[in-house]
Write a protein that holds these residues in place. Structure first.
Motif, PDB file in Angstrom:
ATOM      1  N   LEU A   1      -9.908  -1.517   0.167  1.00  0.00           N
ATOM      2  CA  LEU A   1     -10.026  -2.641  -0.753  1.00  0.00           C
ATOM      3  C   LEU A   1      -9.430  -2.275  -2.113  1.00  0.00           C
ATOM      4  O   LEU A   1      -8.679  -3.052  -2.702  1.00  0.00           O
ATOM      5  CB  LEU A   1     -11.492  -3.058  -0.892  1.00  0.00           C
ATOM      6  N   ALA A   2      -9.741  -1.072  -2.582  1.00  0.00           N
ATOM      7  CA  ALA A   2      -9.193  -0.615  -3.865  1.00  0.00           C
ATOM      8  C   ALA A   2      -7.670  -0.523  -3.808  1.00  0.00           C
ATOM      9  O   ALA A   2      -6.984  -0.883  -4.769  1.00  0.00           O
ATOM     10  CB  ALA A   2      -9.794   0.734  -4.243  1.00  0.00           C
ATOM     11  N   ARG A   3      -7.122  -0.061  -2.693  1.00  0.00           N
ATOM     12  CA  ARG A   3      -5.661   0.017  -2.552  1.00  0.00           C
ATOM     13  C   ARG A   3      -5.027  -1.365  -2.671  1.00  0.00           C
ATOM     14  O   ARG A   3      -4.000  -1.536  -3.325  1.00  0.00           O
ATOM     15  CB  ARG A   3      -5.294   0.642  -1.206  1.00  0.00           C
ATOM     16  N   GLY A   4      -5.622  -2.350  -2.019  1.00  0.00           N
ATOM     17  CA  GLY A   4      -5.102  -3.711  -2.121  1.00  0.00           C
ATOM     18  C   GLY A   4      -5.169  -4.237  -3.539  1.00  0.00           C
ATOM     19  O   GLY A   4      -4.256  -4.914  -4.014  1.00  0.00           O
ATOM     20  N   PHE A   5      -6.248  -3.911  -4.237  1.00  0.00           N
ATOM     21  CA  PHE A   5      -6.435  -4.321  -5.628  1.00  0.00           C
ATOM     22  C   PHE A   5      -5.329  -3.731  -6.503  1.00  0.00           C
ATOM     23  O   PHE A   5      -4.647  -4.442  -7.242  1.00  0.00           O
ATOM     24  CB  PHE A   5      -7.812  -3.842  -6.100  1.00  0.00           C
ATOM     25  N   ILE A   6      -5.140  -2.433  -6.413  1.00  0.00           N
ATOM     26  CA  ILE A   6      -4.181  -1.724  -7.268  1.00  0.00           C
ATOM     27  C   ILE A   6      -2.744  -2.120  -6.931  1.00  0.00           C
ATOM     28  O   ILE A   6      -1.924  -2.340  -7.825  1.00  0.00           O
ATOM     29  CB  ILE A   6      -4.423  -0.202  -7.173  1.00  0.00           C
ATOM     30  N   ALA A   7      -2.437  -2.274  -5.662  1.00  0.00           N
ATOM     31  CA  ALA A   7      -1.090  -2.696  -5.254  1.00  0.00           C
ATOM     32  C   ALA A   7      -0.782  -4.106  -5.763  1.00  0.00           C
ATOM     33  O   ALA A   7       0.342  -4.387  -6.193  1.00  0.00           O
ATOM     34  CB  ALA A   7      -0.948  -2.637  -3.733  1.00  0.00           C
TER      35      ALA A   7
END
Length: 144
Positions: free
Chosen positions: A39-45
């Protein structure tokens, strides 16, 4: 909310990124391997970071200053005493979004105004996402 894949989990993070403001705190709770970092990866990307987004388990704090607003991805898994959190300097992230995995390690009083996300394992590889929306996120939280 049911997330059927890692891609859907990342998409939930991306939706949050579009609504996030500098100074927001988003906490991510749930067992190991449930998808907090996805979820954090999707947020940052979604904010424009094109590089790798590793789990900050060993670094504890991984800042992303190349996005707007900046993001500090924090993983408190290895924290054994809430007093250790003061040493991380998280108060310096006032102009950033804090994404905090394992927030329960900080104690119940930490981040009372945070958007609280909790992930649990569902059936057939799905994840169950529960969202606790504080007043500061009313009207702008895209996840329900």
């Amino acid at each position: 909310m049911i997330l059927h894949s890692e891609a859907e989990t990342a998409a939930a993070g991306a939706a949050l990124a579009r609504a996030a403001l500098a100074g927001d705190v988003i906490t991510l709770s749930g067992p190991l391997g449930v998808g907090k970092t996805a979820l954090a990866r999707g947020f940052i990307a979604a904010l424009g970071h094109a590089g790798e987004v590793p789990s900050p388990t060993f670094a504890i704090v991984q800042p992303y200053e190349d996005v707007d607003p900046p993001v500090w991805h924090v993983d408190l898994y290895r924290i054994e005493d809430a007093a250790e959190i003061e040493e991380l300097g998280l108060d310096a992230a006032a102009d950033a979004v804090l994404l905090v995995e394992w927030p329960e390690r900080a104690g119940e009083q930490a981040w009372p105004d945070a958007l609280h996300l909790s992930l649990e394992f569902g059936q057939d590889g799905a994840r169950i996402l529960t969202v606790e929306v504080p007043p500061s996120w009313e009207g702008r939280c895209p996840l329900r």
